[in-house]
Design a protein around this motif. Structure first.
Motif, PDB file in Angstrom:
ATOM      1  N   VAL A  39       0.838  -1.200   0.000  1.00 44.40           N
ATOM      2  CA  VAL A  39       0.000   0.000   0.000  1.00 44.40           C
ATOM      3  C   VAL A  39       0.872   1.250   0.000  1.00 44.40           C
ATOM      4  O   VAL A  39       0.602   2.218  -0.717  1.00 44.40           O
ATOM      5  N   ASN A  44      -4.512   2.333  -1.657  1.00 48.34           N
ATOM      6  CA  ASN A  44      -4.700   0.907  -1.927  1.00 48.34           C
ATOM      7  C   ASN A  44      -3.428   0.328  -2.523  1.00 48.34           C
ATOM      8  O   ASN A  44      -2.606   1.060  -3.092  1.00 48.34           O
ATOM      9  N   PRO A  63      -5.274   0.572  -9.155  1.00 46.13           N
ATOM     10  CA  PRO A  63      -5.455   0.444  -7.700  1.00 46.13           C
ATOM     11  C   PRO A  63      -6.449  -0.674  -7.381  1.00 46.13           C
ATOM     12  O   PRO A  63      -7.499  -0.791  -8.013  1.00 46.13           O
ATOM     13  N   THR A  65      -8.942  -1.434  -5.235  1.00 49.83           N
ATOM     14  CA  THR A  65      -9.744  -0.633  -4.307  1.00 49.83           C
ATOM     15  C   THR A  65     -10.470  -1.454  -3.252  1.00 49.83           C
ATOM     16  O   THR A  65     -10.969  -0.899  -2.266  1.00 49.83           O
ATOM     17  N   GLU A  66     -10.559  -2.766  -3.440  1.00 51.93           N
ATOM     18  CA  GLU A  66     -11.194  -3.608  -2.430  1.00 51.93           C
ATOM     19  C   GLU A  66     -10.341  -3.724  -1.162  1.00 51.93           C
ATOM     20  O   GLU A  66     -10.869  -4.085  -0.098  1.00 51.93           O
ATOM     21  N   TRP A  67      -9.039  -3.459  -1.286  1.00 55.43           N
ATOM     22  CA  TRP A  67      -8.116  -3.711  -0.175  1.00 55.43           C
ATOM     23  C   TRP A  67      -7.353  -2.454   0.217  1.00 55.43           C
ATOM     24  O   TRP A  67      -7.080  -1.593  -0.618  1.00 55.43           O
ATOM     25  N   ASP A  68      -6.960  -2.405   1.517  1.00 57.75           N
ATOM     26  CA  ASP A  68      -6.052  -1.370   1.981  1.00 57.75           C
ATOM     27  C   ASP A  68      -4.860  -1.961   2.733  1.00 57.75           C
ATOM     28  O   ASP A  68      -4.210  -1.303   3.533  1.00 57.75           O
ATOM     29  N   GLU A  88      -5.482  -9.000   4.481  1.00 56.16           N
ATOM     30  CA  GLU A  88      -6.911  -8.841   4.253  1.00 56.16           C
ATOM     31  C   GLU A  88      -7.702 -10.109   4.588  1.00 56.16           C
ATOM     32  O   GLU A  88      -8.926 -10.127   4.451  1.00 56.16           O
TER      33      GLU A  88
END
Length: 331
Positions: A39, A44, A63, A65-68, A88
């Protein structure tokens, strides 16, 4: 030596499709390369795709976008892409699959991901995908990650799995390595697993190249390369690499399909910051026949992963594990 324009570090590199026309055109420009990232300072992690063999100006950044949290590893089989993030991991995510080159993605999780998160992935095709996790867990899918099941619940080892590879000449034979000298094997396509005695007692194993069901090379955290010619039953330690730093790790080893050309990534973990070294071997990975092609001389970032477009080169990626990444086009 390009770096990503985003403030991230590269975590894994794969080739989706290799050179199609080595005798007729530039093979590097017929090679689809993908990468994943931390990240870093972004919102993301990033999935990168390059249809021209890793050319500097041709990376497309998407990116995730589902994950950080960081992406640990990924798999690319043509247009099929699978992403892995232990950070995650939950009953509903930890894996993302895509059928359109990573553009759109669908999450997949498992109840056991919570305590035993996924960390690495390998696949022969969509009907045989394996995921290695913490505490010796190995997961498998036979339907392109529409579903995933536990194939070994830490019975063969309780160490964290970091690499898993399928033998190219016999897909029933699979090897996985991990922390604290862990080495496990399956001879029935992943249905059952058993432990072998790893080559380097007490050391974390980092790099695995399965050349065939008989030959494998393993690199460890103390800079050694070990070779087996009998399917992991016994190992011999190779000679030290040329100009190899005293405080080094062997982070990745790979070979180009159906060739005697091998590459190895070595990081000087005693340097501040870490320096990288790239080695090439044109003799089947044989001991004493590696030569340094790039590295040292203030190459101030470690490399984590390499993928080959042809026997002359490919792409390696790495960075500081946080906000500074490096991408090296080889050849």
């Amino acid at each position: 030596m390009p770096v990503p324009s985003q403030d991230v570090s590269i975590t894994s590199v794969r080739v989706c499709s290799g050179a199609r026309c080595a005798d007729r055109c530039d093979p590097q420009r017929e090679c689809v390369v993908t990468m994943t990232s931390t990240v870093g300072d972004e919102a993301n992690p990033i999935f990168y795709r390059n249809v021209n063999g890793g050319e500097l100006d041709d990376w497309v950044a998407t990116p995730v976008t589902e994950w950080d949290e960081d992406i640990d590893d990924h798999l690319c089989l043509g247009s099929f892409v699978a992403l892995v993030s232990g950070g995650e991991a939950s009953a509903t995510t930890g894996l993302l699959r895509s059928d359109d080159n990573g553009v759109t993605r669908v999450a997949l999780g498992h109840a056991d991901f919570v305590a035993n998160p996924p960390r690495c992935i390998e696949g022969l095709d969509r009907t045989m995908i394996l995921v290695g996790g913490d505490n010796g867990y190995i997961y498998g899918s036979t339907d392109g990650l529409l579903t995933i099941d536990v194939w070994d619940a830490g019975a063969a080892t309780t160490e964290n799995i970091v690499r898993i590879k399928i033998a190219p000449d016999n897909p029933m034979v699979i090897f996985a390595i991990g922390e604290n000298n862990a080495l496990v094997k399956s001879e029935d396509g992943g249905a059952t697993w058993f432990a072998l005695t790893g080559p380097s007692a007490g050391d974390d194993l980092l790099a695995l190249d399965v050349v065939s069901q008989s030959q494998l090379l393993i690199g460890n955290i103390t800079g050694e390369i070990w070779e087996s010619e009998d399917g992991g039953e016994t190992f011999a330690m190779q000679l030290a690499l040329p100009n190899q730093p005293a405080t080094s790790e062997v982070r990745d080893i790979t070979h180009y399909t159906n060739s005697d050309v091998f590459f190895a990534l070595v990081n000087d973990i005693g340097a501040q910051p870490t320096e990288f070294f790239i080695y090439r071997n044109e003799n089947g990975g044989a001991s004493g026949l590696w030569h340094l092609i790039q590295g040292g001389d203030n190459q101030r970032q470690p490399l984590h992963s390499i993928a080959l477009c042809d026997q002359n080169g490919g792409v390696a990626g790495g960075g500081d594990g946080d906000v500074t990444g490096v991408v090296v086009q080889i050849g």
